[in-house]
Enzyme design. Structure first.
Site, PDB file in Angstrom:
ATOM      1  N   TYR A  31       0.806  -1.232   0.000  1.00 15.49           N
ATOM      2  CA  TYR A  31       0.000   0.000   0.000  1.00 15.49           C
ATOM      3  C   TYR A  31       0.834   1.275   0.000  1.00 15.49           C
ATOM      4  O   TYR A  31       0.459   2.267   0.591  1.00 15.49           O
ATOM      5  CB  TYR A  31      -0.977   0.021   1.183  1.00 15.49           C
ATOM      6  CG  TYR A  31      -1.629  -1.294   1.487  1.00 15.49           C
ATOM      7  CD1 TYR A  31      -2.415  -1.940   0.531  1.00 15.49           C
ATOM      8  CD2 TYR A  31      -1.462  -1.915   2.713  1.00 15.49           C
ATOM      9  CE1 TYR A  31      -3.006  -3.169   0.802  1.00 15.49           C
ATOM     10  CE2 TYR A  31      -2.056  -3.136   2.992  1.00 15.49           C
ATOM     11  CZ  TYR A  31      -2.819  -3.761   2.034  1.00 15.49           C
ATOM     12  OH  TYR A  31      -3.401  -4.965   2.302  1.00 15.49           O
ATOM     13  N   HIS A  32       1.970   1.249  -0.689  1.00 14.89           N
ATOM     14  CA  HIS A  32       2.826   2.426  -0.744  1.00 14.89           C
ATOM     15  C   HIS A  32       3.075   2.882  -2.186  1.00 14.89           C
ATOM     16  O   HIS A  32       4.218   3.152  -2.564  1.00 14.89           O
ATOM     17  CB  HIS A  32       4.169   2.151  -0.057  1.00 14.89           C
ATOM     18  CG  HIS A  32       4.056   1.775   1.378  1.00 14.89           C
ATOM     19  ND1 HIS A  32       5.056   1.086   2.053  1.00 14.89           N
ATOM     20  CD2 HIS A  32       3.064   1.983   2.292  1.00 14.89           C
ATOM     21  CE1 HIS A  32       4.678   0.887   3.318  1.00 14.89           C
ATOM     22  NE2 HIS A  32       3.477   1.428   3.480  1.00 14.89           N
ATOM     23  N   PRO A  33       2.048   3.001  -3.026  1.00 14.83           N
ATOM     24  CA  PRO A  33       2.285   3.438  -4.405  1.00 14.83           C
ATOM     25  C   PRO A  33       2.664   4.916  -4.464  1.00 14.83           C
ATOM     26  O   PRO A  33       2.103   5.742  -3.746  1.00 14.83           O
ATOM     27  CB  PRO A  33       0.941   3.179  -5.090  1.00 14.83           C
ATOM     28  CG  PRO A  33      -0.066   3.338  -3.988  1.00 14.83           C
ATOM     29  CD  PRO A  33       0.603   2.790  -2.762  1.00 14.83           C
TER      30      PRO A  33
END
Length: 459
Positions: free
Chosen positions: A395-397
């Site tokens: 969840y770190h785009p």
């Protein structure tokens, strides 16, 4: 292996800070110095540290690296889990040092995470910044609406068209339009508005307002793989009769004291480690979780247990976000291109090998039951196959509206969209390279720094 994966975002006030694991990590100082080296003056570590401090109200830490009295409450978990502490001791048994501040002078080590919580409750960006301002006369908050395009007059952004209750309307801007839709939402809105690669827009029949090749490019994220074990311990969370009874007993404790299991962020401990002595700084991150997590917790494992994520902090792979259609309500096409660069595979193999001894150490022996999908996976060939089957987003785009001074950059160092007027992007999409850690705290820092730029205050 051609899989489709889930890419959840927070479509709620506070954005993804309202649904994340609340881990407060800034990344390594070299990440920001690297941003500056890439043609972004003003973004070195020394220059962004004051904005981290300004945003922060740390309940334990102070000094040169931490702030007091800022809008964002950062604290230790009010009730630490003994299994998370056992993980830290297990890492120490493997020769890793304990560290109680991942955001201070040194990052390398293992320890408990600090979290964005206030009195045992989530402190999202909305709670920290929006709620205190909600009564101001110069602020209007519109919910249940969807931005469909930026409105331009020539090359100047003059407003945003939204869809609310089935009705389209335009909100006009006297000075600037600021996009904060995140690494997926902001580039999608730019593309829908005619800002992006000209051939892609023309193919969909979208009039080109400004050809900008980098919009939607440079997408990257921390590729992540997870270990999992079942356990009989009542200290861990899971879908079992005994687990349900334990949670029922925790309800009054949470309601009366704001303590106990309901204050857990699940990912209670972790670490930043180097997979090789040749690495100058940590290149993998661990998240130790007090439950079994697989397929974004959508796949239920009827057992209590623990899991441990390991992710590559500075991936070489680059993906993209493009439009599936000109319909603003259609999902974009997201291709993270995980593991497309073999360097990421090799680094993740080393991370896997570094993590396994920790999870097999004596300190965790009382809590280990049956190893799940990683059981028996030991050779490089087996690990590669596992990675192809299970690597996923943590969840770190970032990066889809990259900041820089070259032709492929989308925004300049003041976060203005290059070649246009009255339009900025302020979110994780502007990161030229992902930081070595969780991205919530850096995104809040970006917003703090942007607020000075917008107001014309010297940074």
């Amino acid at each position: 292996a051609g899989r489709q994966i889930m890419a959840p975002r927070g479509k709620v006030l506070g954005g993804s800070s309202s649904i994340n694991a609340m881990v407060y990590i800034r990344g390594h100082r070299r990440d920001y110095d690297r941003w500056a080296e890439l043609g972004n003056p003003g973004w070195s570590y020394a220059e962004v540290l004051p904005y981290f401090r300004r945003s922060e109200d740390n309940q334990r830490l102070a000094g040169d690296y931490h702030g007091k009295g800022g809008p964002l409450t950062v604290s230790d978990l009010r009730t630490g889990n003994p299994v998370a502490e056992a993980f830290v001791k297990a890492a120490e048994q493997c020769g890793h040092r304990r560290i109680d501040d991942f955001n201070g002078a040194e990052q390398e080590g293992v320890g408990p995470y600090q979290v964005t919580q206030r009195d045992g409750l989530r402190c999202s960006a909305a709670k920290a910044y929006l709620d205190p301002a909600a009564g101001r006369a110069n602020l209007s908050i519109a919910t249940e609406c969807h931005a469909t395009r930026v409105v331009f007059e020539g090359r100047r952004a003059v407003g945003v068209e939204i869809l609310q209750g089935g009705v389209r309307r335009t909100i006009r801007a006297r000075r600037e339009v600021i996009l904060s839709g995140g690494a997926f939402g902001s580039p999608q809105l730019l593309l829908l508005s005619g800002v992006g690669p000209a051939t892609d827009l023309q193919r969909l029949g979208i009039p080109v307002v400004h050809a900008l090749a980098g919009v939607g490019r440079n997408l990257h994220d921390h590729p992540d793989v997870i270990f999992g074990w079942t356990s009989s311990s009542d200290e861990l969370i899971g879908v079992t009769p005994r687990g349900a009874l334990r949670l029922l007993r925790e309800i009054p404790r949470f309601r009366n004291e704001r303590k106990g299991m309901f204050t857990s962020n699940f990912a209670e401990a972790g670490g930043f480690l180097r997979t090789s002595s040749d690495e100058p700084i940590p290149d993998v991150q661990l998240h130790f979780v007090i439950s079994i997590v697989t397929d974004h917790a959508r796949k239920i494992t009827f057992s209590r247990g623990f899991s441990c994520h390991v992710c590559v902090l500075r991936p070489a792979s680059r993906g993209s976000l493009t439009l599936a259609s000109a319909d603003p309500l259609a999902d974009p096409l997201i291709d993270p291109a995980f593991l497309s660069d073999p360097l990421d595979v090799e680094r993740l193999i080393r991370g896997y090998r570094l993590t396994r001894p920790i999870l097999e150490s004596p300190a965790l022996a009382p809590y280990r039951g049956r190893e799940l999908w990683t059981a028996g996976v030991s050779t490089d060939e087996q690990i590669r196959a596992l990675l192809r089957e299970r690597v996923d987003t943590i969840y770190h785009p970032v990066g889809t509206c990259r900041m820089g001074d070259d032709d492929d950059a989308v925004v300049d160092p003041t976060l203005r969209v290059r070649g246009l007027e009255g339009l900025r992007v302020v979110d994780a999409s502007i990161m030229p390279e992902v930081v070595g850690g969780n991205t919530n705290a850096p995104t809040i820092m970006i917003a703090e720094k942007a607020s000075d730029m917008i107001r014309g205050v010297a940074a």
